[in-house]
Scaffold this motif. Structure first.
Motif, short mmCIF file in Angstrom:
data_model
loop_
_atom_site.label_atom_id
_atom_site.label_comp_id
_atom_site.label_asym_id
_atom_site.label_seq_id
_atom_site.Cartn_x
_atom_site.Cartn_y
_atom_site.Cartn_z
N MET A 1 -13.95 5.35 15.73
CA MET A 1 -12.99 6.13 15.02
C MET A 1 -13.63 7.47 14.63
SD MET A 1 -10.93 5.05 11.54
CE MET A 1 -10.07 3.73 12.32
N THR A 2 -12.94 8.54 14.85
CA THR A 2 -13.47 9.87 14.53
C THR A 2 -13.32 10.17 13.05
OG1 THR A 2 -11.37 11.03 14.85
CG2 THR A 2 -12.72 10.69 16.83
N ASP A 3 -14.04 11.18 12.60
CA ASP A 3 -13.93 11.61 11.20
C ASP A 3 -12.50 12.06 10.89
OD1 ASP A 3 -16.49 10.99 10.53
OD2 ASP A 3 -17.18 13.07 10.35
N GLU A 4 -11.88 12.70 11.85
CA GLU A 4 -10.50 13.15 11.66
C GLU A 4 -9.57 11.96 11.44
OE1 GLU A 4 -7.53 15.36 14.60
OE2 GLU A 4 -9.22 16.65 14.02
N ASP A 5 -9.77 10.88 12.21
CA ASP A 5 -8.97 9.66 12.04
C ASP A 5 -9.22 9.04 10.67
OD1 ASP A 5 -7.91 9.86 14.63
OD2 ASP A 5 -9.47 8.57 15.49
N LYS A 6 -10.47 8.99 10.27
CA LYS A 6 -10.83 8.42 8.96
C LYS A 6 -10.19 9.23 7.83
CE LYS A 6 -15.18 6.57 10.65
NZ LYS A 6 -16.62 6.77 10.70
N LEU A 7 -10.24 10.54 7.95
CA LEU A 7 -9.65 11.41 6.95
C LEU A 7 -8.14 11.23 6.89
CD1 LEU A 7 -10.40 13.53 4.85
CD2 LEU A 7 -10.17 15.27 6.61
N SER A 8 -7.53 11.09 8.05
CA SER A 8 -6.08 10.87 8.12
C SER A 8 -5.69 9.54 7.46
CB SER A 8 -5.64 10.88 9.58
OG SER A 8 -4.27 10.59 9.68
N ARG A 9 -6.44 8.49 7.73
CA ARG A 9 -6.16 7.18 7.13
C ARG A 9 -6.43 7.20 5.63
NH1 ARG A 9 -7.37 2.41 11.47
NH2 ARG A 9 -6.27 3.41 13.18
N ALA A 10 -7.48 7.89 5.23
CA ALA A 10 -7.79 8.00 3.81
C ALA A 10 -6.65 8.71 3.07
CB ALA A 10 -9.10 8.76 3.61
N THR A 11 -6.12 9.75 3.68
CA THR A 11 -5.00 10.49 3.10
C THR A 11 -3.77 9.60 2.99
OG1 THR A 11 -5.87 12.56 3.99
CG2 THR A 11 -3.55 12.54 3.35
N LEU A 12 -3.49 8.83 4.04
CA LEU A 12 -2.34 7.92 4.03
C LEU A 12 -2.46 6.89 2.90
CD1 LEU A 12 0.28 6.88 5.32
CD2 LEU A 12 -1.15 5.46 6.82
N HIS A 13 -3.64 6.27 2.78
CA HIS A 13 -3.84 5.28 1.71
C HIS A 13 -3.68 5.92 0.33
CE1 HIS A 13 -4.87 1.57 3.78
NE2 HIS A 13 -5.57 2.28 4.65
N LYS A 14 -4.17 7.13 0.17
CA LYS A 14 -4.04 7.85 -1.11
C LYS A 14 -2.58 8.09 -1.43
CE LYS A 14 -3.74 12.11 -3.13
NZ LYS A 14 -2.58 12.92 -2.86
N GLU A 15 -1.79 8.52 -0.44
CA GLU A 15 -0.37 8.79 -0.67
C GLU A 15 0.39 7.53 -1.02
OE1 GLU A 15 0.74 10.86 2.90
OE2 GLU A 15 -0.28 12.70 2.27
N ILE A 16 0.10 6.43 -0.32
CA ILE A 16 0.75 5.16 -0.62
C ILE A 16 0.35 4.69 -2.02
CG2 ILE A 16 0.90 2.71 0.01
CD1 ILE A 16 0.57 3.65 2.97
N GLY A 17 -0.94 4.83 -2.34
CA GLY A 17 -1.43 4.46 -3.66
C GLY A 17 -0.73 5.26 -4.76
N SER A 18 -0.52 6.53 -4.52
CA SER A 18 0.16 7.38 -5.51
C SER A 18 1.59 6.91 -5.75
CB SER A 18 0.16 8.84 -5.05
OG SER A 18 -1.16 9.34 -5.02
N GLU A 19 2.27 6.53 -4.69
CA GLU A 19 3.65 6.02 -4.83
C GLU A 19 3.65 4.69 -5.60
OE1 GLU A 19 6.69 7.31 -4.25
OE2 GLU A 19 5.49 9.11 -3.90
N LEU A 20 2.71 3.82 -5.28
CA LEU A 20 2.61 2.54 -5.99
C LEU A 20 2.32 2.77 -7.47
CD1 LEU A 20 0.62 0.53 -3.30
CD2 LEU A 20 2.96 0.05 -4.08
N PHE A 21 1.46 3.74 -7.77
CA PHE A 21 1.13 4.05 -9.16
C PHE A 21 2.38 4.51 -9.91
CE2 PHE A 21 -0.34 6.48 -12.75
CZ PHE A 21 -1.40 5.72 -13.24
N LYS A 22 3.16 5.38 -9.28
CA LYS A 22 4.40 5.88 -9.90
C LYS A 22 5.36 4.73 -10.21
CE LYS A 22 4.25 10.38 -7.67
NZ LYS A 22 4.81 11.19 -6.57
#
Length: 152
Positions: free
Chosen positions: A1-22
């Motif tokens: 997995m490339t760094d770009e893929d890891k960054l993309s997945r990290a961003t996705l998890h952060k966004e989902i986490g933010s919605e769950l927090f709300k």
């Protein structure tokens, strides 16, 4: 997995986490934020501006979850991680100061609040600083009374 893929997945998890927090689903949000951090940790180049910014944000979000769980010691640790990549992060400084107040560690709280206030004028920072100043005065008065009574 490339760094770009890891960054993309990290961003996705952060966004989902933010919605769950709300939605008030703090435990599920925390797990998503933690997954995000794990992707960021395993990047080959962790020094990109976006990766550092995302890491600080996710650590801040994890700290807020720990505050909701009434776990200020762990929240302090997470704020420290956010500050390790962005030592001027006002949210991390404020949250860590809030946790220090809960733990009655007023000098450390004041140090963080002074740093936060130097970065930006913030009503919440100012209010908490007033609270901490009042608590420090109470501590000082109690100390003076104890010392005074020792020499009677």
């Amino acid at each position: 997995m490339t760094d770009e893929d890891k960054l993309s997945r990290a961003t996705l998890h952060k966004e989902i986490g933010s919605e769950l927090f709300k939605q008030g689903k703090y435990e599920a949000a925390f797990r998503r934020f933690k997954a995000s951090v794990q992707y960021l940790i395993f990047m080959n180049d962790k020094t990109t501006a976006h990766a550092c910014e995302l890491y600080a944000t996710v650590c801040n979000n994890m700290a807020m979850c720990q505050i909701k769980f009434n776990n200020p010691a762990y929240a302090i640790e997470l704020c420290g991680k956010a500050l390790s990549v962005d030592d001027t992060n006002v949210k991390a400084l404020y949250r860590r100061a809030s946790c220090y107040v809960v733990m009655k560690r007023y000098e450390e709280a004041m140090a963080d609040l002074v740093r936060a206030q130097n970065r930006e004028s913030n009503v919440s920072v100012k209010k908490l600083m007033e609270t901490v100043q009042a608590q420090l005065k109470i501590q000082d008065d109690e100390y003076r009374t104890v010392v005074k009574n020792m020499f009677r």
